[in-house]
Design an enzyme around this catalytic site. Structure first.
Site, PDB file in Angstrom:
ATOM      1  N   GLU A  44      -2.065 -15.702 -37.817  1.00 43.19           N
ATOM      2  CA  GLU A  44      -1.379 -14.509 -37.289  1.00 43.19           C
ATOM      3  C   GLU A  44      -1.811 -13.412 -38.251  1.00 43.19           C
ATOM      4  O   GLU A  44      -1.173 -13.204 -39.280  1.00 43.19           O
ATOM      5  CB  GLU A  44       0.134 -14.670 -37.380  1.00 43.19           C
ATOM      6  CG  GLU A  44       0.700 -15.763 -36.520  1.00 43.19           C
ATOM      7  CD  GLU A  44       1.467 -15.226 -35.325  1.00 43.19           C
ATOM      8  OE1 GLU A  44       1.065 -14.175 -34.774  1.00 43.19           O
ATOM      9  OE2 GLU A  44       2.446 -15.853 -34.940  1.00 43.19           O
TER      10      GLU A  44
ATOM     11  N   CYS B 172       3.473  -5.744 -38.279  1.00 44.49           N
ATOM     12  CA  CYS B 172       2.122  -6.088 -37.849  1.00 44.49           C
ATOM     13  C   CYS B 172       1.882  -5.558 -36.436  1.00 44.49           C
ATOM     14  O   CYS B 172       0.750  -5.406 -36.009  1.00 44.49           O
ATOM     15  CB  CYS B 172       1.943  -7.586 -37.885  1.00 44.49           C
ATOM     16  SG  CYS B 172       3.363  -8.418 -37.206  1.00 44.49           S
TER      17      CYS B 172
HETATM   18  N1  LIG Z   1       0.045 -11.275 -36.945  1.00 44.35           N
HETATM   19  C1  LIG Z   1       1.271 -11.326 -37.412  1.00 44.35           C
HETATM   20  O1  LIG Z   1       2.165 -11.920 -36.823  1.00 44.35           O
HETATM   21  C2  LIG Z   1       1.579 -10.622 -38.701  1.00 44.35           C
HETATM   22  C3  LIG Z   1       2.899 -10.540 -39.147  1.00 44.35           C
HETATM   23  C4  LIG Z   1       3.163  -9.857 -40.329  1.00 44.35           C
HETATM   24  C5  LIG Z   1       2.128  -9.286 -41.052  1.00 44.35           C
HETATM   25  N2  LIG Z   1       0.865  -9.366 -40.600  1.00 44.35           N
HETATM   26  C6  LIG Z   1      -0.243  -8.760 -41.347  1.00 44.35           C
HETATM   27  O2  LIG Z   1      -0.050  -8.977 -42.736  1.00 44.35           O
HETATM   28  C7  LIG Z   1      -0.655  -7.934 -43.486  1.00 44.35           C
HETATM   29  C8  LIG Z   1       0.340  -7.402 -44.504  1.00 44.35           C
HETATM   30  O3  LIG Z   1       0.776  -8.380 -45.364  1.00 44.35           O
HETATM   31  P1  LIG Z   1       0.165  -8.584 -46.818  1.00 44.35           P
HETATM   32  O4  LIG Z   1      -0.508  -7.354 -47.252  1.00 44.35           O
HETATM   33  O5  LIG Z   1       1.254  -9.148 -47.648  1.00 44.35           O
HETATM   34  O6  LIG Z   1      -0.941  -9.693 -46.505  1.00 44.35           O
HETATM   35  P2  LIG Z   1      -1.761 -10.616 -47.538  1.00 44.35           P
HETATM   36  O7  LIG Z   1      -2.810 -11.274 -46.730  1.00 44.35           O
HETATM   37  O8  LIG Z   1      -2.161  -9.857 -48.747  1.00 44.35           O
HETATM   38  O9  LIG Z   1      -0.676 -11.693 -48.026  1.00 44.35           O
HETATM   39  C9  LIG Z   1      -0.041 -12.602 -47.140  1.00 44.35           C
HETATM   40  C10 LIG Z   1       0.361 -13.838 -47.925  1.00 44.35           C
HETATM   41  O10 LIG Z   1      -0.819 -14.544 -48.311  1.00 44.35           O
HETATM   42  C11 LIG Z   1      -0.751 -14.863 -49.698  1.00 44.35           C
HETATM   43  N3  LIG Z   1      -2.128 -14.983 -50.200  1.00 44.35           N
HETATM   44  C12 LIG Z   1      -2.944 -14.010 -50.647  1.00 44.35           C
HETATM   45  N4  LIG Z   1      -4.150 -14.534 -50.986  1.00 44.35           N
HETATM   46  C13 LIG Z   1      -4.087 -15.868 -50.728  1.00 44.35           C
HETATM   47  C14 LIG Z   1      -5.009 -16.948 -50.866  1.00 44.35           C
HETATM   48  N5  LIG Z   1      -6.246 -16.770 -51.320  1.00 44.35           N
HETATM   49  N6  LIG Z   1      -4.604 -18.187 -50.511  1.00 44.35           N
HETATM   50  C15 LIG Z   1      -3.360 -18.404 -50.030  1.00 44.35           C
HETATM   51  N7  LIG Z   1      -2.441 -17.405 -49.884  1.00 44.35           N
HETATM   52  C16 LIG Z   1      -2.802 -16.160 -50.227  1.00 44.35           C
HETATM   53  C17 LIG Z   1       0.074 -13.733 -50.280  1.00 44.35           C
HETATM   54  O11 LIG Z   1       0.613 -14.080 -51.528  1.00 44.35           O
HETATM   55  C18 LIG Z   1       1.134 -13.559 -49.193  1.00 44.35           C
HETATM   56  O12 LIG Z   1       2.161 -14.518 -49.338  1.00 44.35           O
HETATM   57  C19 LIG Z   1      -1.045  -6.884 -42.476  1.00 44.35           C
HETATM   58  O13 LIG Z   1      -2.425  -6.979 -42.247  1.00 44.35           O
HETATM   59  C20 LIG Z   1      -0.252  -7.269 -41.232  1.00 44.35           C
HETATM   60  O14 LIG Z   1      -0.830  -6.826 -40.023  1.00 44.35           O
HETATM   61  C21 LIG Z   1       0.562 -10.047 -39.456  1.00 44.35           C
END
Ligand SMILES: NC(=O)c1ccc[n+]([C@@H]2O[C@H](COP(=O)([O-])OP(=O)(O)OC[C@H]3O[C@@H](n4cnc5c(N)ncnc54)[C@H](O)[C@@H]3O)[C@@H](O)[C@H]2O)c1
Length: 554
Positions: free
Chosen positions: A300, A335
């Protein structure tokens, strides 16, 4: 802002729900009336920091170090998270590898656990829906991911409805199988929904309760054993929710919960080798994990969500209000937030834009209808905006300035709701397209206009986008709707005059389309797709036909 003023503002924000809640009741919450909680939400502060622990193999544990989270409204260190580092992941690896691939339960093993989960959901819904507990979680969400009380309350309410939906027998109905008669007597094929066993769930900061809870419960319902990692900035919310679930009968050993950074989680995934990982977050991390986990992942990821206003202009005030909510509620950090709006020329002749501007300018920090941006600084957002404004014909419609008079720390952004106009022809040029369609996870949107004979250009633009999460086609013209929907792919598309991009309730699928790795959330179909796989068992018990003899080789 002077410290005193900032404290006053802070107090006004934290006290707001006691004076006026969106459900209309008023009460005074006392932490002792909340049996599971280990924090007092209003008192979390530098002098009384909240603490977050890890849960592994049924035990709450600490770690060798604390990560300190700062209050997004005033920069004060206010939560201590026991963060596991790369040298400390072994108990989590062991816990994952202990779970067999056939899961903790499946249709032919421990089926009583489907009922157990129906009960846990029912009790958790009852507890979460009491006014005190709803308020506790809404306020806790506001403290770590500032949004208006109404938005935070809605997040809790959707979670309650989800839990109610999967109460009673509804969990076992998720595992409904089917049978097809075979070729001869005694033969019958059965299709089962089978768990993956050990699984992982990674979620972002913007919906601290709803996203992790819905995904965790879906995983558990289908018989998996998940390890959950939520963004550290907001993880306190889910820690409290897990305590609530335990209080409502969730077996302690069914779910592991880890506080760590992305790098450590990446290592845990590689060493623990879960059969499936659900990742919700940015496309950058999603693509990295897809490679590292050799495709055993569902995503997602980012949303560059669009809205197309059709030629039939009606209900201008309503459409303007929905646009403001879609682009700027939760400070644009959904999102599903409206990232770009394509406006038919008929709408340009109305006062739509000035109405959206007026609504956006009503937003204020006092009630958190606008607030901190947790993943982008002002410099990053202004830099992006200034690059857009160099495109010929671009203009700033409103906003474009940092918020004033606040104490939001500089590590976070604080921007006025902003809209930039770009001519469609310029946007479509190769040298501009990528810049224009970059997701800005904050209160920021692009607005463009198309003429009646340019719908095909709009459709080309939608085709070229990479993320296909939410979309809205605002029109009641069935032929227009058919044209736009038939030529696009977004997984959650709203259609009709009242179409929006945000505010997904609990009753429909939410997720991207157009990608075989795409996950979903919220509905029975989403749970079955993400958290179980198909297993076919062909029963063939005989009897043999009378007088059967060995046939010739074939
Ligand atoms: N499609 C959906 O349903 C949905 C819902 C909410 C947010 N989003 C998206 O999320 C983004 C915003 O959130 P963000 O900035 O916190 O995202 P992010 O990708 O930076 O982080 C998301 C999660 O992944 C973890 N993470 C980061 N690097 C990782 C790795 N290498 N391995 C495992 N885990 C890792 C982070 O600690 C966090 O818990 C936006 O792009 C938004 O559109 C999508």
């Amino acid at each position: 802002m002077a410290p005193v003023l900032s404290r006053l503002l802070f107090r006004r924000i934290v006290q707001a729900p006691f004076l006026r809640t969106s459900t209309g009741f008023s009460f005074c919450r006392n932490v002792h009336s909340i049996p599971f909680s280990s924090v007092e939400v209003e008192q979390i502060s530098g002098s009384k920091p909240g603490e977050v622990h890890n849960l592994v193999q049924g035990k709450w544990i600490g770690s060798s170090g604390w990560n300190t989270i700062v209050d997004p409204l005033n920069g004060e260190p206010f939560i201590k998270v026991a963060e596991v580092d790369e040298t400390e992941i072994q108990p989590f690896v062991k816990s994952l590898t202990k779970c067999p691939k056939h899961g903790l339960h499946n249709p032919l093993k421990s089926p009583e656990r489907y009922l157990l989960y129906g009960d846990v959901s029912s009790k958790a819904a009852d507890m979460l829906s009491t006014p005190e507990v709803t308020d506790f979680f809404a306020r806790l969400i506001q403290r770590v991911s500032p949004k208006s009380y109404q938005q935070a309350w809605a997040e809790v309410n959707v979670t309650v409805k989800f839990l109610r939906n999967f109460s009673g027998d509804q969990v076992r109905f998720l595992a409904r199988s089917f049978a097809v008669p075979g070729d001869h007597l005694g033969q019958q094929s059965h299709g089962y929904r089978w768990p993956y066993g050990p699984v992982a769930i990674i979620t972002p900061f913007n919906f601290p309760l709803e996203i992790p809870l819905l995904q965790v419960m879906g995983a558990l319902y289908m018989g998996n054993k998940p390890v959950l990692k939520v963004d550290s900035k907001v993880i306190i919310v889910m820690e409290q929710m897990i305590r609530l679930l335990h209080h409502c009968g969730l077996p302690l050993e069914d779910l592991d919960f880890i506080n760590c950074d992305g790098k450590t989680m990446n290592k845990l995934l590689i060493e623990g080798n879960p059969s499936m990982t659900l990742f919700t977050g940015s496309s950058r991390v999603a693509e990295k994990l897809a490679v590292d986990l050799k495709g055993r992942i569902k995503l997602e990821d980012a949303g560059f969500d669009w809205k197309v206003l059709g030629p039939d202009v009606r209900e201008e005030d309503y459409v303007a209000w929905v646009c403001d909510q879609d682009a700027y509620a939760c400070s644009g950090q959904k999102c599903s937030a409206q990232s770009i709006m394509f406006m038919h020329e008929n709408w340009s002749k109305t006062s739509l834009i000035s109405k959206i501007k007026d609504l956006a300018e009503r937003r204020n920090l006092t009630d958190l209808t606008i607030g901190p941006v947790l993943t982008l600084t002002n410099e990053m957002m202004l830099d992006h905006m200034n690059k857009l404004l160099t495109i010929p014909g671009a203009k700033l419609l409103f906003g474009g300035e940092p918020l004033k008079n606040h104490s939001i720390p500089a590590i976070y952004g604080a921007m006025k709701p902003t809209a930039v106009y770009l001519p469609l022809e310029e946007m479509m040029k190769d040298e501009n397209y990528e810049l224009v369609t970059k997701e800005i996870f904050g209160p920021f949107q692009i607005i463009t206009e198309y003429k009646s004979d340019q719908l095909s250009v709009v459709l080309d633009s939608l085709e070229r986008m990479h993320a296909h999460l939410t979309a809205a086609v605002v029109s009641n013209d069935p032929l227009f709707l058919q044209e736009v929907i038939g030529n696009t792919v977004n997984g959650t598309t709203y259609a009709g005059l009242r179409a929006r991009t945000t505010g997904a309730p609990q009753n429909h699928w939410f997720g991207p389309a157009g990608d075989p790795r795409g996950a979903g959330i919220g509905t029975p179909e989403a749970i079955k797709l993400v958290w179980s796989c198909h297993r076919e068992i062909i029963y063939d018990i005989g009897p043999l036909p009378l007088n059967w003899t060995t046939p010739p080789s074939s």
